[in-house]
Design a protein around this motif. Structure first.
Motif, PDB file in Angstrom:
ATOM      1  N   ALA A   7     -11.862   2.806  -9.333  1.00 24.37           N
ATOM      2  CA  ALA A   7     -13.162   2.127  -9.306  1.00 24.37           C
ATOM      3  C   ALA A   7     -13.753   2.118  -7.900  1.00 24.37           C
ATOM      4  O   ALA A   7     -14.956   2.299  -7.711  1.00 24.37           O
ATOM      5  CB  ALA A   7     -13.009   0.696  -9.830  1.00 24.37           C
ATOM      6  N   ILE A   8     -12.885   1.903  -6.901  1.00 21.15           N
ATOM      7  CA  ILE A   8     -13.351   1.899  -5.515  1.00 21.15           C
ATOM      8  C   ILE A   8     -13.811   3.293  -5.100  1.00 21.15           C
ATOM      9  O   ILE A   8     -14.828   3.457  -4.406  1.00 21.15           O
ATOM     10  CB  ILE A   8     -12.235   1.374  -4.595  1.00 21.15           C
ATOM     11  CG1 ILE A   8     -12.005  -0.123  -4.858  1.00 21.15           C
ATOM     12  CG2 ILE A   8     -12.568   1.613  -3.123  1.00 21.15           C
ATOM     13  CD1 ILE A   8     -10.767  -0.679  -4.190  1.00 21.15           C
ATOM     14  N   ALA A   9     -13.066   4.303  -5.537  1.00 22.86           N
ATOM     15  CA  ALA A   9     -13.458   5.677  -5.203  1.00 22.86           C
ATOM     16  C   ALA A   9     -14.805   6.044  -5.824  1.00 22.86           C
ATOM     17  O   ALA A   9     -15.569   6.829  -5.258  1.00 22.86           O
ATOM     18  CB  ALA A   9     -12.374   6.645  -5.680  1.00 22.86           C
ATOM     19  N   ALA A  10     -15.104   5.465  -6.974  1.00 22.39           N
ATOM     20  CA  ALA A  10     -16.361   5.783  -7.654  1.00 22.39           C
ATOM     21  C   ALA A  10     -17.560   5.116  -6.995  1.00 22.39           C
ATOM     22  O   ALA A  10     -18.679   5.632  -7.080  1.00 22.39           O
ATOM     23  CB  ALA A  10     -16.275   5.352  -9.117  1.00 22.39           C
ATOM     24  N   ARG A  11     -17.345   3.958  -6.322  1.00 24.39           N
ATOM     25  CA  ARG A  11     -18.445   3.239  -5.680  1.00 24.39           C
ATOM     26  C   ARG A  11     -18.041   2.771  -4.287  1.00 24.39           C
ATOM     27  O   ARG A  11     -18.024   1.576  -3.994  1.00 24.39           O
ATOM     28  CB  ARG A  11     -18.848   2.032  -6.524  1.00 24.39           C
ATOM     29  CG  ARG A  11     -19.390   2.383  -7.899  1.00 24.39           C
ATOM     30  CD  ARG A  11     -19.959   1.141  -8.569  1.00 24.39           C
ATOM     31  NE  ARG A  11     -20.482   1.430  -9.871  1.00 24.39           N
ATOM     32  CZ  ARG A  11     -21.091   0.535 -10.651  1.00 24.39           C
ATOM     33  NH1 ARG A  11     -21.254  -0.703 -10.212  1.00 24.39           N
ATOM     34  NH2 ARG A  11     -21.536   0.873 -11.852  1.00 24.39           N
ATOM     35  N   PRO A  12     -17.713   3.680  -3.385  1.00 21.97           N
ATOM     36  CA  PRO A  12     -17.240   3.270  -2.063  1.00 21.97           C
ATOM     37  C   PRO A  12     -18.306   2.552  -1.246  1.00 21.97           C
ATOM     38  O   PRO A  12     -17.981   1.792  -0.331  1.00 21.97           O
ATOM     39  CB  PRO A  12     -16.836   4.599  -1.409  1.00 21.97           C
ATOM     40  CG  PRO A  12     -17.664   5.630  -2.112  1.00 21.97           C
ATOM     41  CD  PRO A  12     -17.789   5.146  -3.524  1.00 21.97           C
ATOM     42  N   GLU A  13     -19.571   2.780  -1.570  1.00 23.46           N
ATOM     43  CA  GLU A  13     -20.648   2.168  -0.790  1.00 23.46           C
ATOM     44  C   GLU A  13     -20.967   0.751  -1.250  1.00 23.46           C
ATOM     45  O   GLU A  13     -21.712   0.026  -0.577  1.00 23.46           O
ATOM     46  CB  GLU A  13     -21.917   3.035  -0.895  1.00 23.46           C
ATOM     47  CG  GLU A  13     -22.672   2.931  -2.220  1.00 23.46           C
ATOM     48  CD  GLU A  13     -21.931   3.526  -3.414  1.00 23.46           C
ATOM     49  OE1 GLU A  13     -22.293   3.196  -4.558  1.00 23.46           O
ATOM     50  OE2 GLU A  13     -21.003   4.325  -3.173  1.00 23.46           O
ATOM     51  N   SER A  70     -18.299  -4.647  -3.913  1.00 22.30           N
ATOM     52  CA  SER A  70     -18.458  -5.753  -4.847  1.00 22.30           C
ATOM     53  C   SER A  70     -18.737  -5.243  -6.252  1.00 22.30           C
ATOM     54  O   SER A  70     -18.149  -5.712  -7.236  1.00 22.30           O
ATOM     55  CB  SER A  70     -19.597  -6.671  -4.389  1.00 22.30           C
ATOM     56  OG  SER A  70     -19.755  -7.758  -5.286  1.00 22.30           O
ATOM     57  N   ALA A  71     -19.606  -4.260  -6.375  1.00 21.03           N
ATOM     58  CA  ALA A  71     -19.909  -3.672  -7.681  1.00 21.03           C
ATOM     59  C   ALA A  71     -18.699  -2.936  -8.242  1.00 21.03           C
ATOM     60  O   ALA A  71     -18.449  -2.971  -9.454  1.00 21.03           O
ATOM     61  CB  ALA A  71     -21.092  -2.727  -7.570  1.00 21.03           C
ATOM     62  N   ALA A  72     -17.944  -2.262  -7.367  1.00 19.10           N
ATOM     63  CA  ALA A  72     -16.741  -1.549  -7.808  1.00 19.10           C
ATOM     64  C   ALA A  72     -15.722  -2.518  -8.386  1.00 19.10           C
ATOM     65  O   ALA A  72     -15.117  -2.253  -9.433  1.00 19.10           O
ATOM     66  CB  ALA A  72     -16.144  -0.770  -6.641  1.00 19.10           C
ATOM     67  N   LEU A  73     -15.521  -3.648  -7.715  1.00 12.39           N
ATOM     68  CA  LEU A  73     -14.549  -4.635  -8.190  1.00 12.39           C
ATOM     69  C   LEU A  73     -15.001  -5.247  -9.514  1.00 12.39           C
ATOM     70  O   LEU A  73     -14.176  -5.488 -10.404  1.00 12.39           O
ATOM     71  CB  LEU A  73     -14.361  -5.726  -7.140  1.00 12.39           C
ATOM     72  CG  LEU A  73     -13.871  -5.275  -5.757  1.00 12.39           C
ATOM     73  CD1 LEU A  73     -13.658  -6.471  -4.846  1.00 12.39           C
ATOM     74  CD2 LEU A  73     -12.597  -4.452  -5.872  1.00 12.39           C
ATOM     75  N   THR A  74     -16.288  -5.497  -9.640  1.00  8.49           N
ATOM     76  CA  THR A  74     -16.822  -6.048 -10.882  1.00  8.49           C
ATOM     77  C   THR A  74     -16.619  -5.077 -12.039  1.00  8.49           C
ATOM     78  O   THR A  74     -16.233  -5.475 -13.153  1.00  8.49           O
ATOM     79  CB  THR A  74     -18.312  -6.388 -10.724  1.00  8.49           C
ATOM     80  OG1 THR A  74     -18.468  -7.360  -9.688  1.00  8.49           O
ATOM     81  CG2 THR A  74     -18.888  -6.933 -12.010  1.00  8.49           C
ATOM     82  N   ALA A  75     -16.876  -3.795 -11.792  1.00  6.24           N
ATOM     83  CA  ALA A  75     -16.698  -2.781 -12.832  1.00  6.24           C
ATOM     84  C   ALA A  75     -15.230  -2.655 -13.232  1.00  6.24           C
ATOM     85  O   ALA A  75     -14.895  -2.526 -14.420  1.00  6.24           O
ATOM     86  CB  ALA A  75     -17.243  -1.436 -12.348  1.00  6.24           C
ATOM     87  N   TRP A  76     -14.344  -2.674 -12.242  1.00  3.69           N
ATOM     88  CA  TRP A  76     -12.902  -2.598 -12.525  1.00  3.69           C
ATOM     89  C   TRP A  76     -12.465  -3.775 -13.391  1.00  3.69           C
ATOM     90  O   TRP A  76     -11.749  -3.598 -14.386  1.00  3.69           O
ATOM     91  CB  TRP A  76     -12.132  -2.606 -11.200  1.00  3.69           C
ATOM     92  CG  TRP A  76     -10.675  -2.901 -11.356  1.00  3.69           C
ATOM     93  CD1 TRP A  76      -9.691  -2.034 -11.746  1.00  3.69           C
ATOM     94  CD2 TRP A  76     -10.035  -4.162 -11.130  1.00  3.69           C
ATOM     95  NE1 TRP A  76      -8.478  -2.676 -11.781  1.00  3.69           N
ATOM     96  CE2 TRP A  76      -8.658  -3.980 -11.398  1.00  3.69           C
ATOM     97  CE3 TRP A  76     -10.474  -5.420 -10.714  1.00  3.69           C
ATOM     98  CZ2 TRP A  76      -7.723  -5.014 -11.277  1.00  3.69           C
ATOM     99  CZ3 TRP A  76      -9.561  -6.456 -10.594  1.00  3.69           C
ATOM    100  CH2 TRP A  76      -8.205  -6.255 -10.870  1.00  3.69           C
TER     101      TRP A  76
END
Length: 391
Positions: free
Chosen positions: A318-324, A327-333
């Protein structure tokens, strides 16, 4: 104080924390792992990796290190209180139910494989915990109990069911810990149990309690106990030796062998109450909880280690998909993995009756189910049921 765009601080050097460290190292993050214990711990109970847990171990590149540590399948014997055999479940039955993409490991062996994979590449510090955190839009400032100050782009709390980070960021443990009214203990056996055949695991199942003793050779033998305890905290105050003697001292065979070992050295035992962590969020900005800190499905689920690996691997993806936008990456995960966590927590609550049957009738029902596995037609139905639960 480090000020790096890709610096992650991970609290906890258990399975979840080390798996997250490995995954983020593979994505070129600078990784610092903080462990409050003074040194690494080994031993513990058996864990099973199958389904998504096995798949995650494969994606993380762990299989070459784990396969030599695989205990494999072994014969299980249900015993009477004095240790006499009641019924036998051949190893082939368990293998057929789970399949080939599975590993059976001691928890300590899994942690060792993870530690060896990251030790030369991460900054791992023992004997310190988190004292305070201060989150900003672009970073998290962390103060440790030894006075050290760290700065990171991401903070992961994998510091266990009694997580200090969860308390600091999400509120006190009393708001999240659901007590299931049971106590568990697990420890390695320094001496092979005299009353358990080699290559065999014995299990006593009685109303409100289970005791399992495995004789799998030197350095691979262990004991596991679970029992109903309306006042679990009072059990902890007794300590493992006195509490286990009170709950299981009437039993013979391999159980008596194991109780003598823990009486000689109570420090060998993992000994704790059973509780699940239930909270409506695992992340806040650049801070995220992982593993038992976030969800603790308990040993009754039989899936904690697998979920820790899978959760860490999926967190890295998830972090690799949204490195920028962390917060959004963690929410998606969190949204993606929460259904699986809720499923495993529900299965654990249902599974309590397998570890601590409410009555003799429940014990007899379990025995009938185990005997049915020996019948080819019914065995297929039971195996399909197990496979559905594992996937």
């Amino acid at each position: 104080m480090r000020n790096e765009q890709q610096h992650v601080v991970i609290l906890g050097a258990g399975i979840a924390g080390l798996a997250a460290a490995l995954r983020l190292l593979q994505q070129n993050w600078h990784v610092t792992v903080i462990e409050r214990a003074p040194a690494r711990r080994s031993g513990g109970y058996l864990v099973n990796l199958h389904g998504p847990g096995f798949d995650a171990a494969e994606r993380l590149g762990l299989l070459p290190a784990l396969r030599p540590r695989d205990i494999g399948f072994f014969t299980s014997i249900l015993v009477h209180p004095d240790g006499r055999e009641k019924l036998t479940i051949p190893a082939a039955v368990a293998q057929a139910a789970v399949g080939d993409r599975a590993l059976t490991l001691f928890r300590g062996d899994l942690e060792t494989a993870l530690y060896e994979a990251v030790a030369d590449h991460a900054d791992i510090r023992f004997g310190a915990g988190v004292q305070a955190v201060d989150q900003h839009a672009d970073r998290v400032d962390i103060t440790l109990t030894d006075g050290t100050e760290l700065r990171a782009a991401l903070l992961i709390g994998a510091d266990g069911v009694h997580s200090r980070l969860r308390e600091l960021v999400f509120g006190p443990e009393t708001e999240h810990l659901v007590d299931l009214g049971h106590t568990v203990a697990a420890f390695p056996l320094g001496h092979l149990p005299d009353h358990v055949p080699s290559g065999v695991g014995t299990t006593f199942l009685g109303p409100g309690r289970t005791a399992a003793v495995m004789n799998l050779g030197p350095g691979r033998s262990s004991a596991f106990f679970a029992y109903r305890s309306p006042e679990p905290k009072s059990e902890l105050s007794l300590g493992p030796s006195a509490a286990l003697e009170r709950a299981f001292g009437d039993l013979g065979g391999g159980v008596a062998d194991a109780l003598r070992e823990v009486a000689a050295d109570p420090a060998i035992a993992y000994f704790d109450t059973v509780g699940q962590i239930v909270t409506d969020r695992w992340s806040h900005g650049r801070i995220v909880l992982l593993g038992d800190s976030a969800w603790c499905v308990t040993v009754f689920a039989g899936y904690g280690a697998a979920l820790a690996l899978d959760g860490a691997d999926r967190l890295g993806a998830a972090i690799a998909a949204r490195p920028e936008d962390l917060s959004a990456a963690l929410t998606a995960w969190e949204a993606a993995i929460r259904p699986e966590v809720l499923k495993r927590q529900a299965l654990a609550r249902k599974g309590i009756s397998r570890f601590a049957p409410p009555s003799r009738a429940h014990v007899r029902a379990t025995e009938l189910m185990l005997r049915a596995i020996a019948l080819p037609g019914l065995r297929t139905l039971v195996q399909r049921s197990i496979q559905r639960a594992n996937n």
